[in-house]
Design an enzyme around this catalytic site. Structure first.
Site, PDB file in Angstrom:
ATOM      1  N   ILE A  51       1.013  -1.450   0.008  1.00  0.00           N
ATOM      2  CA  ILE A  51       0.016  -0.004  -0.063  1.00  0.00           C
ATOM      3  C   ILE A  51       0.883   1.225  -0.085  1.00  0.00           C
ATOM      4  O   ILE A  51       0.804   2.251  -0.770  1.00  0.00           O
ATOM      5  CB  ILE A  51      -1.144   0.119   1.388  1.00  0.00           C
ATOM      6  CG1 ILE A  51      -1.842  -1.272   1.124  1.00  0.00           C
ATOM      7  CG2 ILE A  51      -1.654   1.224   1.276  1.00  0.00           C
ATOM      8  CD1 ILE A  51      -2.806  -1.227   0.031  1.00  0.00           C
TER       9      ILE A  51
ATOM     10  N   CYS B  87      -9.868  -2.583   2.216  1.00  0.00           N
ATOM     11  CA  CYS B  87     -10.125  -2.582   0.473  1.00  0.00           C
ATOM     12  C   CYS B  87     -11.809  -2.929   0.391  1.00  0.00           C
ATOM     13  O   CYS B  87     -12.480  -2.351  -0.592  1.00  0.00           O
ATOM     14  CB  CYS B  87      -9.506  -3.354  -0.333  1.00  0.00           C
ATOM     15  SG  CYS B  87      -9.047  -4.863   0.670  1.00  0.00           S
TER      16      CYS B  87
ATOM     17  N   HIS C 260     -10.923  -9.549  -4.896  1.00  0.00           N
ATOM     18  CA  HIS C 260     -12.039 -10.153  -4.153  1.00  0.00           C
ATOM     19  C   HIS C 260     -13.222 -10.043  -4.817  1.00  0.00           C
ATOM     20  O   HIS C 260     -13.475  -8.796  -5.757  1.00  0.00           O
ATOM     21  CB  HIS C 260     -12.153  -9.186  -2.537  1.00  0.00           C
ATOM     22  CG  HIS C 260     -11.009  -9.179  -2.001  1.00  0.00           C
ATOM     23  ND1 HIS C 260     -10.376 -10.015  -1.282  1.00  0.00           N
ATOM     24  CD2 HIS C 260     -10.651  -8.047  -1.494  1.00  0.00           C
ATOM     25  CE1 HIS C 260      -9.472  -9.532  -0.302  1.00  0.00           C
ATOM     26  NE2 HIS C 260      -9.547  -8.087  -0.767  1.00  0.00           N
TER      27      HIS C 260
END
Ligand code: NAD
Length: 345
Positions: free
Chosen positions: A13, A143, A222
């Site tokens: 990140i 996220c 995801h």
């Protein structure tokens, strides 16, 4: 005013937030930290970001010069020359780091691996930008929570009420991570409900939401399977909801069948075609043909690029903390245009 920004933890990140900040004209990277010499230092050198050690110990600082890197000092040295620090350390290190930030008198931004209780505030650009204006510090939610917020907040803003149940189908590990799994199993998260849904309520408490989560053996994205109950009289249709999301910042809506983009593999290929560094996809991807409103009940799927959807959110959060832009939509447009220009898109 140019906001002086430190990145504490130049990992997955941290390196992305550093680029996104570097792209803006109202903030600059003053330094990034690494815990010790490693290949990640080479990226900081290449980008011209001054390198600091995560710790103040003379021994750890000199390990950098022993390995041929020019280290400018320890975390305290970096904190003494910045306005705001973006903490991108691995989750659960926040409490220790927070005391250092407070002692240095700098504003701070944590990531979703930390709990809301650490800062007492959380952030997504569309849900609660204005509540974070001028705050001492906040936490950009994870996220998954960022992804839920992107599509649910505009729905809530239209309906004034929303009850949501969702299942997070989570990637097992990031592509650069060799330590996590599963690699050949589906692993339910046995903390029920999972933290993801309730975490949305840290930025939009009015949305009633619960979630389940399972980890699956993939490193790319995801997927969320979402069921939302809209109130009577919502006045929406499947088509109008799709149109709403098409005009929502940082949401991409495409047809799985017509665009031949039926899995996360093709979504990530699309991201590589877009051309941001690392093949990042800052937008939440919604399959148009996976959206269906039946009566008052809405069903949809969306995909989240876990390593990058929170990146533009961090830039907006810096603007909110520093109180240099009061309108969330203006900040979002500025952030995204600057990132596009930075990568020549
Ligand atoms: P990472 O492991 O890739 O990077 C963390 C970096 O911090 C590493 O360079 C590490 O050496 C450094 N570090 C170690 N100890 C530190 C300390 N005490 N202080 C400062 N830095 C330290 O982790 P990441 O994936 O970048 O995650 C960072 C944060 O972002 C976590 O809170 C995580 O939950 C959150 N987050 C991660 C993702 C993701 O998919 N990777 C998505 C959204 C949010």
């Amino acid at each position: 005013m140019t906001v002086r920004v430190a990145i504490n933890g130049f990992g997955t990140i941290g390196k992305r937030v550093a680029d996104a900040v570097d792209a803006q004209d109202d903030m600059e990277i003053v330094g990034v930290t690494k815990t010790g010499p490693s290949f990640g230092c080479d990226l900081a050198v290449k980008k011209g970001f001054p390198l600091f050690c995560t710790f103040d110990s003379a021994e750890r600082i000199s390990a950098f010069s022993d390995a041929g890197y020019d280290c400018q000092g320890g975390l305290s040295d970096l904190l003494s020359i910045v306005d705001v620090v973006v903490d991108c350390s691995p989750g659960k290190m926040g409490a220790e780091n927070l005391s250092k930030y407070r002692a240095a008198g700098v504003k701070y931004l944590f990531q979703g691996g930390e709990k809301h209780a650490l800062t007492g505030r959380s952030f997504t650009s569309s849900a609660n930008y204005s509540e974070n204006l001028g705050a001492e510090g906040t936490r950009v939610v994870s996220c998954n929570t960022t992804g839920l917020s992107r599509t649910l907040v505009p729905l809530f803003d239209h309906c004034g009420e929303l009850k949501v149940e969702c299942t997070m189908i989570r990637r097992a590990a990031d592509p650069g991570d060799s330590a996590k799994g599963p690699i050949n199993a589906i692993k339910p998260v046995l903390k029920v409900p999972s933290h993801h849904g309730p975490d949305v309520m840290t930025v939009k408490p009015e949305i009633e939401i619960n979630s389940l989560a399972v980890a699956v053996p993939t490193t790319i994205m995801h997927v969320h399977a979402i069921i939302a109950d809209l109130p009577e009289g919502h006045g929406l249709s499947t088509e109008s909801i799709i149109e709403m999301w098409k005009s929502t910042p940082r949401v991409i809506v495409m047809s799985g069948v017509e665009n031949r983009i039926t899995t996360t593999a093709e979504v990530m290929e699309l991201a590589r075609d877009i051309g941001r560094k690392w093949g990042d996809l800052h937008e939440i991807f919604v399959w148009q043909d996976g959206v269906s409103l039946q009566g008052n009940r809405l069903y949809y799927f969306q995909a989240i690029h876990q390593e990058s959807d929170v990146i533009p959110e961090n830039v907006d959060a810096i603007r909110a903390l520093m109180n240099i832009e009061s309108n969330w939509q203006t900040s979002v447009a500025k952030t995204d245009a600057a990132i596009d220009a930075y990568y020549g898109l």
